[in-house]
Design a protein around this motif. Structure first.
Motif, PDB file in Angstrom:
ATOM      1  N   ASN A  28       0.847  -1.427   0.070  1.00  0.00           N
ATOM      2  CA  ASN A  28      -0.057  -0.250   0.075  1.00  0.00           C
ATOM      3  C   ASN A  28       0.941   1.381  -0.020  1.00  0.00           C
ATOM      4  OD1 ASN A  28       0.980  -0.680   2.718  1.00  0.00           O
ATOM      5  ND2 ASN A  28      -0.985   0.169   3.415  1.00  0.00           N
ATOM      6  N   SER A  29       1.975   1.118   0.693  1.00  0.00           N
ATOM      7  CA  SER A  29       2.806   2.335   0.597  1.00  0.00           C
ATOM      8  C   SER A  29       3.544   2.605  -0.745  1.00  0.00           C
ATOM      9  CB  SER A  29       4.032   2.079   1.606  1.00  0.00           C
ATOM     10  OG  SER A  29       5.177   2.897   1.277  1.00  0.00           O
ATOM     11  N   SER A  30       3.758   1.549  -1.640  1.00  0.00           N
ATOM     12  CA  SER A  30       4.245   1.721  -3.004  1.00  0.00           C
ATOM     13  C   SER A  30       3.038   2.280  -3.552  1.00  0.00           C
ATOM     14  CB  SER A  30       4.671   0.554  -3.606  1.00  0.00           C
ATOM     15  OG  SER A  30       5.457  -0.490  -2.421  1.00  0.00           O
ATOM     16  N   LEU A  31       1.895   1.920  -3.697  1.00  0.00           N
ATOM     17  CA  LEU A  31       0.712   2.139  -4.267  1.00  0.00           C
ATOM     18  C   LEU A  31       0.664   3.840  -4.171  1.00  0.00           C
ATOM     19  CD1 LEU A  31      -1.891   1.636  -5.758  1.00  0.00           C
ATOM     20  CD2 LEU A  31      -3.072   1.529  -3.687  1.00  0.00           C
ATOM     21  N   PHE A  32       0.628   4.115  -2.997  1.00  0.00           N
ATOM     22  CA  PHE A  32       0.521   5.503  -2.445  1.00  0.00           C
ATOM     23  C   PHE A  32       1.675   6.584  -3.157  1.00  0.00           C
ATOM     24  CE2 PHE A  32      -3.178   4.615  -0.124  1.00  0.00           C
ATOM     25  CZ  PHE A  32      -3.856   5.744  -0.416  1.00  0.00           C
ATOM     26  N   MET A  33       2.909   6.026  -3.096  1.00  0.00           N
ATOM     27  CA  MET A  33       3.902   6.537  -3.975  1.00  0.00           C
ATOM     28  C   MET A  33       3.727   6.765  -5.325  1.00  0.00           C
ATOM     29  SD  MET A  33       7.416   4.765  -2.486  1.00  0.00           S
ATOM     30  CE  MET A  33       7.678   4.452  -0.682  1.00  0.00           C
ATOM     31  N   ALA A  34       3.133   5.562  -5.969  1.00  0.00           N
ATOM     32  CA  ALA A  34       2.990   5.618  -7.384  1.00  0.00           C
ATOM     33  C   ALA A  34       1.706   6.607  -7.722  1.00  0.00           C
ATOM     34  CB  ALA A  34       2.348   4.197  -7.861  1.00  0.00           C
ATOM     35  N   LEU A  35       0.613   6.865  -6.679  1.00  0.00           N
ATOM     36  CA  LEU A  35      -0.351   7.721  -6.812  1.00  0.00           C
ATOM     37  C   LEU A  35       0.343   9.110  -6.752  1.00  0.00           C
ATOM     38  CD1 LEU A  35      -3.270   6.209  -4.687  1.00  0.00           C
ATOM     39  CD2 LEU A  35      -3.061   6.428  -6.993  1.00  0.00           C
ATOM     40  N   LEU A  38       1.829   9.849  -9.883  1.00  0.00           N
ATOM     41  CA  LEU A  38       0.627  10.083 -10.914  1.00  0.00           C
ATOM     42  C   LEU A  38       0.064  11.372 -10.793  1.00  0.00           C
ATOM     43  CD1 LEU A  38      -0.759   6.510 -11.445  1.00  0.00           C
ATOM     44  CD2 LEU A  38       0.892   7.941 -13.234  1.00  0.00           C
ATOM     45  N   GLY A  39      -0.280  11.782  -9.418  1.00  0.00           N
ATOM     46  CA  GLY A  39      -0.891  13.123  -9.253  1.00  0.00           C
ATOM     47  C   GLY A  39       0.125  14.107  -9.467  1.00  0.00           C
ATOM     48  N   VAL A  40       1.404  14.157  -9.319  1.00  0.00           N
ATOM     49  CA  VAL A  40       2.201  15.235  -9.574  1.00  0.00           C
ATOM     50  C   VAL A  40       2.461  15.216 -11.173  1.00  0.00           C
ATOM     51  CG1 VAL A  40       4.636  15.923  -9.796  1.00  0.00           C
ATOM     52  CG2 VAL A  40       3.537  14.965  -7.750  1.00  0.00           C
ATOM     53  N   MET A  41       2.528  14.108 -11.960  1.00  0.00           N
ATOM     54  CA  MET A  41       2.405  14.136 -13.130  1.00  0.00           C
ATOM     55  C   MET A  41       1.133  14.817 -13.886  1.00  0.00           C
ATOM     56  SD  MET A  41       3.974  10.646 -14.505  1.00  0.00           S
ATOM     57  CE  MET A  41       5.756  10.379 -14.396  1.00  0.00           C
ATOM     58  N   ILE A  95       6.970  15.190  -1.763  1.00  0.00           N
ATOM     59  CA  ILE A  95       6.344  15.176  -0.365  1.00  0.00           C
ATOM     60  C   ILE A  95       5.062  15.644  -0.310  1.00  0.00           C
ATOM     61  CG2 ILE A  95       7.081  15.788   1.846  1.00  0.00           C
ATOM     62  CD1 ILE A  95      10.077  15.756   0.954  1.00  0.00           C
ATOM     63  N   LEU A  96       4.959  16.861  -0.885  1.00  0.00           N
ATOM     64  CA  LEU A  96       3.671  17.592  -0.706  1.00  0.00           C
ATOM     65  C   LEU A  96       2.532  16.685  -1.037  1.00  0.00           C
ATOM     66  CD1 LEU A  96       2.273  20.445  -0.021  1.00  0.00           C
ATOM     67  CD2 LEU A  96       2.628  20.721  -2.772  1.00  0.00           C
ATOM     68  N   PHE A  97       2.630  15.937  -2.292  1.00  0.00           N
ATOM     69  CA  PHE A  97       1.503  15.175  -2.795  1.00  0.00           C
ATOM     70  C   PHE A  97       1.267  13.988  -1.699  1.00  0.00           C
ATOM     71  CE2 PHE A  97      -0.528  16.157  -6.816  1.00  0.00           C
ATOM     72  CZ  PHE A  97      -0.149  17.426  -6.860  1.00  0.00           C
ATOM     73  N   ALA A  98       2.350  13.432  -1.427  1.00  0.00           N
ATOM     74  CA  ALA A  98       2.224  12.297  -0.485  1.00  0.00           C
ATOM     75  C   ALA A  98       1.553  12.732   0.831  1.00  0.00           C
ATOM     76  CB  ALA A  98       3.729  11.981  -0.183  1.00  0.00           C
ATOM     77  N   ASN A  99       2.160  13.850   1.365  1.00  0.00           N
ATOM     78  CA  ASN A  99       1.426  14.480   2.589  1.00  0.00           C
ATOM     79  C   ASN A  99      -0.121  14.693   2.555  1.00  0.00           C
ATOM     80  OD1 ASN A  99       3.813  14.183   3.700  1.00  0.00           O
ATOM     81  ND2 ASN A  99       4.207  16.562   4.017  1.00  0.00           N
ATOM     82  N   LEU A 100      -0.348  15.238   1.210  1.00  0.00           N
ATOM     83  CA  LEU A 100      -1.977  15.564   0.828  1.00  0.00           C
ATOM     84  C   LEU A 100      -2.563  14.336   0.699  1.00  0.00           C
ATOM     85  CD1 LEU A 100      -1.510  18.869  -1.079  1.00  0.00           C
ATOM     86  CD2 LEU A 100      -2.236  18.395   1.196  1.00  0.00           C
ATOM     87  N   LEU A 101      -2.008  13.314  -0.027  1.00  0.00           N
ATOM     88  CA  LEU A 101      -2.753  11.956  -0.211  1.00  0.00           C
ATOM     89  C   LEU A 101      -2.797  11.298   1.137  1.00  0.00           C
ATOM     90  CD1 LEU A 101      -1.148  10.526  -3.484  1.00  0.00           C
ATOM     91  CD2 LEU A 101      -3.358  11.272  -3.230  1.00  0.00           C
TER      92      LEU A 101
ATOM     93  N   PHE C  20      10.463   7.751  -7.523  1.00  0.00           N
ATOM     94  CA  PHE C  20      11.091   9.004  -7.285  1.00  0.00           C
ATOM     95  C   PHE C  20      12.043   9.500  -8.375  1.00  0.00           C
ATOM     96  CE2 PHE C  20      13.846  12.452  -5.913  1.00  0.00           C
ATOM     97  CZ  PHE C  20      12.772  13.295  -5.242  1.00  0.00           C
ATOM     98  N   GLY C  21      12.673   8.322  -8.921  1.00  0.00           N
ATOM     99  CA  GLY C  21      13.576   8.457  -9.980  1.00  0.00           C
ATOM    100  C   GLY C  21      12.668   8.522 -11.327  1.00  0.00           C
ATOM    101  N   LEU C  22      11.558   8.103 -11.343  1.00  0.00           N
ATOM    102  CA  LEU C  22      10.557   8.149 -12.561  1.00  0.00           C
ATOM    103  C   LEU C  22      10.058   9.783 -12.299  1.00  0.00           C
ATOM    104  CD1 LEU C  22       9.125   6.536 -14.690  1.00  0.00           C
ATOM    105  CD2 LEU C  22       7.282   6.342 -13.247  1.00  0.00           C
ATOM    106  N   ILE C  23       9.604  10.313 -11.220  1.00  0.00           N
ATOM    107  CA  ILE C  23       9.155  11.579 -11.310  1.00  0.00           C
ATOM    108  C   ILE C  23      10.082  12.473 -11.531  1.00  0.00           C
ATOM    109  CG2 ILE C  23       9.051  11.865  -8.861  1.00  0.00           C
ATOM    110  CD1 ILE C  23       6.347  13.046 -11.063  1.00  0.00           C
ATOM    111  N   TYR C  24      11.326  12.251 -10.879  1.00  0.00           N
ATOM    112  CA  TYR C  24      12.486  13.221 -11.121  1.00  0.00           C
ATOM    113  C   TYR C  24      12.671  13.347 -12.577  1.00  0.00           C
ATOM    114  CZ  TYR C  24      17.072  15.108 -11.438  1.00  0.00           C
ATOM    115  OH  TYR C  24      18.122  16.101 -11.629  1.00  0.00           O
ATOM    116  N   LEU C  25      12.797  12.227 -13.353  1.00  0.00           N
ATOM    117  CA  LEU C  25      13.014  12.219 -14.684  1.00  0.00           C
ATOM    118  C   LEU C  25      12.023  12.984 -15.374  1.00  0.00           C
ATOM    119  CD1 LEU C  25      14.610   8.782 -15.525  1.00  0.00           C
ATOM    120  CD2 LEU C  25      15.838  10.650 -15.347  1.00  0.00           C
TER     121      LEU C  25
END
Lengths: 242, 110, 168
Positions: A28-35, A38-41, A95-101, C20-25
């Protein structure tokens, strides 16, 4: 709420993966990292889709974030630090998106409330900044540990203290973010438990939760900011010594 | 005639103002939010100083077999480092505030 | 606290590094340069617009200066023309006045002359009559036949006095 307020930090494996005998499961941690990624993107791609001369509301948000970080970096570390802007910008947004999510009700999980994540980021910043300093100044970099205008007799002691103080950087950087997130989420969980337990009389703690969530929103932004500004200041020390 | 003149002067003033806005003024190195961010550091700074001192002392003791003297020494040093860091952060906040004040008075005079 | 369970360390670090590497790139190579471009384009646009505005302002000021100068010159020309005209009219009027007053003076002098002549003639006539009247009166009253010359002396002296008062 049988599990207690700390259960929310539990890691649950979603897709078990092992590489070379090491567990690298998608959790679930990895899921939220991915989110968060994706959120930032999405935030940036959708905001800058038109890239118009006169920005719309969304584009303005993206630009404000960009200029906020750019100004922060320039003010704290000077012109030379410009080339590290993408990293600082990424760090801040991530970090901002992580905290907000993490604040999304019921499903939110803040991976920044895991010390290993914040420590990994902090140690990366620490090592990176130290290497940048060494690459730029060579052995002169160690002047950083010699306080100016100190009495000669105290110098060895002061140098040791300065080194210890330098080594505290990744710890304080990671612990601050971690502690703030854990404290906020635990409080929310505890008061959330009160709301459920009190039933109709849970209105008062519910109102308190609303206040608490707005406070946590502020903390989420502020901690992302503090992490980024401290990285900038460390970068400044490495680039310009002092 | 007088209206033409005033509109021309107005244009000149507006152009001048726009030109001034173009040049980014020298921002203070640290502003209010940054000072607030600095203040957020203080507690963590103190605790991590202690923690790092503890870890260094622990490992050095283990390595050199001097238990518990280096642990005690480095906890003390870590505390000192923490205090140093707090003082440094406080100084940065103070410097930012002073800069802010100075800028304000300059702005009032100017 | 579940955060301090070493079992959760590795998977989190693993995915953190990858993501993090992905979003950095992504940010370093796509998003940040794009935002930079947009901001620079805006800055350039503002700068060029401002330059244009400044150029136009200069032109406007030039036009204004020219206008002021032209206005000043025109006003000066008009003033000089008015003054010239005024002087011309004044001179003309003066000559006409002088001419007229000369004519009038001549006429007056002529009339005066005529009056004097007429008066003298009238006086002479009256004198002659007066002498005759005096001779007749004396003769009638006293019976004396006085010589005309004696009477005329007396009458003449009176008339000379009268003429003097008239002329004086």
């Amino acid at each position: 709420m049988v599990e207690g307020p700390l259960a929310q930090f539990e890691i649950t494996t979603l897709i078990p993966i092992t590489i070379g005998g090491h567990d690298v499961s998608f959790t679930n941690s990895s899921l939220f990292m991915a989110l968060a990624v994706l959120g930032v993107m999405f935030f940036m791609v959708a905001g800058m889709r038109k890239g118009s001369l006169v920005p719309g509301r969304w584009q303005l948000c993206v630009e404000v974030c960009y200029e906020f970080v750019a100004n922060m970096l320039h003010d704290a570390a000077g012109r030379d630090a410009r080339k590290y802007f993408p990293f600082i910008f990424t760090l801040f947004m991530f970090i901002l998106f992580a905290n907000l999510l993490g604040l999304v009700p019921f499903v939110g999980f803040a991976f920044t409330s895991h010390i290993i994540v914040t420590f990994a980021m902090a140690i990366f910043v620490f090592v990176g900044v130290t290497l940048i300093g060494l690459a730029k100044h060579g052995f002169k970099f160690f002047n950083l540990f010699i306080p100016k205008g100190a009495p000669k007799a105290l110098l060895p002691l002061l140098v040791v203290i300065e080194i210890v103080s330098y080594l505290t950087r990744p710890i304080s950087l990671s612990v601050r973010l971690f502690a703030n997130m854990v404290a906020g989420h635990t409080m929310l969980e505890v008061f959330g438990g009160f709301v459920v337990a009190l039933g109709v009389f849970g209105v008062a703690p519910f109102a308190f939760i609303v206040v608490l969530i707005s406070l946590e929103l502020l903390v989420a932004v502020l901690q992302a900011y503090v992490f980024a500004i401290l990285t900038c200041l460390y970068l400044n020390d490495a680039l310009n010594l002092h | 005639m007088s209206m033409e003149k005033s509109s021309l002067e107005d244009l000149s003033a507006r152009v001048k103002k726009a030109r001034k806005n173009m040049v980014p003024e020298d921002r203070p190195a640290l502003n209010d939010t940054q000072a607030y961010g600095m203040a957020m550091r203080l507690v963590a700074e103190l605790l991590s100083g202690l923690f790092v001192g503890f870890v260094i002392g622990w490992f050095l003791d283990k390595w050199l077999g001097t238990k518990p003297w280096l642990l005690i020494t480095f906890i003390f040093l870590g505390l000192c480092a923490g205090i140093f860091n707090v003082m440094r952060a406080a100084k940065q906040i103070e410097a930012a505030a002073a800069r802010k004040r100075r800028q304000k008075t300059e702005g009032n005079e100017g | 606290m579940p955060q301090f369970d070493p079992a959760v360390f590795l998977p989190q670090i693993f995915w953190l590094v990858i993501l993090f590497g992905l979003i950095y790139l992504f940010i370093a190579h796509s998003a940040a340069p794009k935002i930079t471009r947009v901001l620079e384009r805006r800055q350039d646009r503002i700068a060029s617009d401002l330059e244009e505005a400044e150029r136009m302002q200069t032109t406007a000021e030039q036009v204004r200066t020219d206008y002021d100068l032209a206005m000043k010159a025109a006003r000066a020309t008009a003033a000089s023309m008015v003054a010239q005209k005024r002087n011309a009219i004044k001179a003309e009027m003066e000559t006409e006045y002088n001419q007229l007053s000369g004519e009038l003076a001549a006429e007056a002098a002529l009339a005066e002359q005529k009056i004097i002549v007429a008066r003298d003639k009238a006086l002479d006539d009256i004198r002659a009559v007066s002498v005759d009247v005096c001779q007749d009166i004396i003769q009638t009253v006293s019976g004396l036949d006085l010589d005309e010359k004696i009477i005329s002396v007396s009458v003449n002296s009176r008339f000379d006095m009268m003429k003097e008062t008239a002329n004086g």
